[in-house]
Design an enzyme around this catalytic site. Sequence first.
Site, mmCIF file in Angstrom:
data_model
loop_
_atom_site.group_PDB
_atom_site.id
_atom_site.type_symbol
_atom_site.label_atom_id
_atom_site.label_comp_id
_atom_site.label_asym_id
_atom_site.label_seq_id
_atom_site.Cartn_x
_atom_site.Cartn_y
_atom_site.Cartn_z
ATOM 1 N N GLY B 176 39.959 51.774 -12.729
ATOM 2 C CA GLY B 176 39.711 51.402 -13.965
ATOM 3 C C GLY B 176 40.456 49.713 -14.244
ATOM 4 O O GLY B 176 41.430 49.540 -13.650
ATOM 5 N N SER B 202 38.964 62.099 -18.044
ATOM 6 C CA SER B 202 40.694 62.381 -17.616
ATOM 7 C C SER B 202 41.792 61.888 -18.698
ATOM 8 O O SER B 202 41.215 60.970 -19.429
ATOM 9 C CB SER B 202 40.851 61.957 -16.386
ATOM 10 N N ALA B 204 45.485 59.819 -18.940
ATOM 11 C CA ALA B 204 46.209 58.990 -18.382
ATOM 12 C C ALA B 204 47.167 59.863 -17.511
ATOM 13 O O ALA B 204 47.601 60.841 -17.657
ATOM 14 C CB ALA B 204 47.032 58.177 -19.168
ATOM 15 N N SER B 207 48.532 55.478 -15.835
ATOM 16 C CA SER B 207 48.156 54.143 -16.881
ATOM 17 C C SER B 207 48.428 54.581 -18.410
ATOM 18 O O SER B 207 48.950 55.723 -18.537
ATOM 19 C CB SER B 207 46.567 54.091 -16.569
ATOM 20 N N THR B 211 40.454 57.958 -20.661
ATOM 21 C CA THR B 211 39.293 57.993 -21.837
ATOM 22 C C THR B 211 39.706 59.101 -22.835
ATOM 23 O O THR B 211 39.489 59.122 -24.028
ATOM 24 C CB THR B 211 37.947 58.056 -21.153
ATOM 25 N N ASP B 264 44.013 55.157 -0.126
ATOM 26 C CA ASP B 264 42.696 54.854 -0.498
ATOM 27 C C ASP B 264 41.901 55.021 0.717
ATOM 28 O O ASP B 264 41.537 53.973 1.391
ATOM 29 C CB ASP B 264 42.536 53.819 -1.444
ATOM 30 N N SER B 272 36.077 62.818 -4.202
ATOM 31 C CA SER B 272 36.769 63.067 -5.655
ATOM 32 C C SER B 272 35.888 62.736 -6.667
ATOM 33 O O SER B 272 35.425 63.740 -7.420
ATOM 34 C CB SER B 272 37.904 62.061 -5.618
ATOM 35 N N LYS B 296 40.829 47.664 -7.884
ATOM 36 C CA LYS B 296 41.005 48.366 -6.708
ATOM 37 C C LYS B 296 40.034 48.036 -5.524
ATOM 38 O O LYS B 296 40.640 47.977 -4.208
ATOM 39 C CB LYS B 296 40.593 49.740 -6.991
#
Lengths: 499, 499
Positions: B176, B202, B204, B207, B211, B264, B272, B296
């Site tokens: 994000g 989800s 945070a 972060s 949302t 990552d 995921s 990212k």
Amino acid sequence: MQQAALIYKELGIDTLQEYVAFLQEDCHVVRSEGIEAQTRVELVCNQRSIVATVHVIHSDLIACGEIGLSMSAQAALSAEPGEKIEISQAPALDSLSQMRAKIFGHRLERNAFDAIMKDISAGRYANIHIAAFLTAMAAHRANLQEVTDLTSSMVDVGEHLSWGTTPVADKHCVGGLPGNRTTPIVVAIVSACGLTMPKTSSRAITSPAGTADVVEVMTPVNLSVEDMKRVVREQGGCFVWGGSLALSPADDLLIRVARPLELDSDAQLVASVLSKKIAAGATHVVIDIPVGPTAKVRNREQANHLENVLTHVGFANGLNIRVIQSNGSAPVGRGIGPALEARDVLKVLRCEHDAPADLRERALRLAGELLEFCQTVPAGQGLEKATDVLDNKAAWSKFKAICQAQGGFKEPEVAPIQYVVHANQAGRIKTVDNRRLSRLAKLLGAPEAKTAGLDLHVNLNDHVESGQPLFTLHAQADGEMDYAKNYLDTHPLFLIEAV
Amino acid sequence: MQQAALIYKELGIDTLQEYVAFLQEDCHVVRSEGIEAQTRVELVCNQRSIVATVHVIHSDLIACGEIGLSMSAQAALSAEPGEKIEISQAPALDSLSQMRAKIFGHRLERNAFDAIMKDISAGRYANIHIAAFLTAMAAHRANLQEVTDLTSSMVDVGEHLSWGTTPVADKHCVGGLPGNRTTPIVVAIVSACGLTMPKTSSRAITSPAGTADVVEVMTPVNLSVEDMKRVVREQGGCFVWGGSLALSPADDLLIRVARPLELDSDAQLVASVLSKKIAAGATHVVIDIPVGPTAKVRNREQANHLENVLTHVGFANGLNIRVIQSNGSAPVGRGIGPALEARDVLKVLRCEHDAPADLRERALRLAGELLEFCQTVPAGQGLEKATDVLDNKAAWSKFKAICQAQGGFKEPEVAPIQYVVHANQAGRIKTVDNRRLSRLAKLLGAPEAKTAGLDLHVNLNDHVESGQPLFTLHAQADGEMDYAKNYLDTHPLFLIEAV
């Protein structure tokens, strides 16, 4: 921005070597630093610094402005209750990028291993980072150069003993067999022959006794470096607990994570063994690899590969290695547990008629190899010389002299509570379950309860009659004896096959 | 051997998702079971069972016969103070041998992933085991078949929602950007067009807002599956917190370990994202990949590879995937923090003259793609249709109707404490530090303090005059405002280049 500080409160929580800080959820410092559960924080106290993982407290265990520490973190910082501990978010670790490079298959250079071992030994890696490093090393089979570099890096981050003489002898056994307590005997024999053998040993981690636990039944093993040096100067040999000497400290941290992962890579094993030997100042090391279906090394092919890596990496690091492959199918000696194993050692040293023959033979073979390898005797005469020195009691005198120099000799005690287990049928002992053997000795209280453990009266392949004594349980408390008996009801140690 | 049981005592220790059991060192049960610090134990209470790591207590926090639990372990067992908890050594996990096979480079079959995901989702893996699994997957680049199988296994160990209709639309954004809160707008637009979009989001984790945190400022998001189904039946769309629905539960545990490892891998990312979408019952998913130097995904090559894996693995699992690559160089919208981001969302939905144009454009593009992808409109007409529905307030009416169905709509509140930061020189905003932006919003109290955060008045590449307002800090408490100002003194957000 002012330095955040909290007051240390003792909680007495043992997390093993993982550093944990316990912080109150409403603590202003905690919130302002953006600290949450599992955040990595840097803690400073008494000019020492560690990195710890945060657990957040939502109760009155810890007040705002206070901090609790796991016992390992408390020890590392030497924090006393009421002392101030400075706290901040842990800085990013540059070496993690090299660790990640390894994950993605890059070969690491010496300076990369240096950086990683430095951070690990300083406690800056969380256990998950150590797990990732070990996994990456196993996944991309490290080559000989990498194992050599890793070994050197592990040595460099710790203390290094030097003896001002050569050769300096040492021995090691890969993946111990229960009761295989040859070390005190070998040290006594070879130092009686004039060799220098400043032996450091470990305590039990998951087994019922380590060599240091066994020797401690007879003499103090917690020596300072100065005392250790004096003993070696006077006697040539010593048996000291290596734990407080900070030899290859990264190794201890790697092992704590590797064990629950059950991740045995030859690279890691070799770096672990050799880094300790190099740091202890050894020049000539005989390494025993017991091979057997329930031993750590299962077959000859595996043993040959390990021998090859050990020899090459040792040589590249200036260390002379001689490997012996031995029979690893059965326990050695009769006792399992500190005092019972010490008794077996003494029987061999005193040449008593009922000394365990297998323990004696293994110790003599290792001592003989060391004597030849260090050129104390010509090739082919090591075993004879070792046998002479054992049989004429020179080794026994030397053993007592070393104990005297370490603080005095005492006889092992005997457990107050004993219980004999008998065979319920006649036949041949077909298998011995070494894992259950260890578990049972620990249920009986070993290694904390020094006299607790098992005394085996029979061994693999023996023929027994129904009702014949198989082994005796030794305990210091009734409760422990009861638990051991309950365990035995459902977990027999021997499989007896009718013949 | 009788079952060992201990009495639960509440300690209130938050270790995040790691299950920890706190036991007294002298406890008889502890000793008889051979339990030490870091031992893995199985705990049973209320017909539920978990595996936890032991921390040993050497103080009076816990008495003999008592057991403490980390908050996550307590919740998993639903244990109440005074209840009995049965304890035993955790059994060996068969799936660890398959995990080790992966470490040594073997390709895993579907049944191996099934076994591993089953054990992980049941909490039977310690964090070090999860770290080893993630590392092995990254080390031996999983092939498409493995990622497909891993994804299916992750779906199978959790709940699976079904909607009895097709298409079922969904969207996702990889990595994000701060403030990029398109989801509530997209859901409103496409469900106003008659599409089914049962969106789960989800909260945070690291972060300043997820949302679900943002939507919760305007309407309840903690819906049961039954309530969620009712809302979707009535309105076509919903915005629900996915955390309590147990969709792909293994994913949550993998993410908690992957994040501090900063590991990552595309394989893990794809499994995921897609496992959550499949479990939520989606059939058509538009995935936004912002590409930029501080995002990212750093470059187009990386984005193309990720797009390829997402599309293939989606197809193999019966999911239709369309990927959009977007500009990922700057924050989106103006607000950072739950209430401030909700305000931006509402400005766009209400078509206010000062609505953030970038947020509006991104939401329209995604909604348009979804409408075309689900064949609600012909190819090439999605953006126009989405714009119509937004501009004629049909999306705003739908948004309010969904909120009403979820429990009512309320306006976001405004923080009581505000502080404006001005430019100290004229010039062009050359860089925006997205990491510091997030950190600052969290220091201000987001996401717990709903109205806390930052309001940006300028963005990347804007020209500013000396003294011009750059952004406003919002806080609910003086202390948090002070900490944020202190942080800003040494950590500027913008680099202004004189022109």
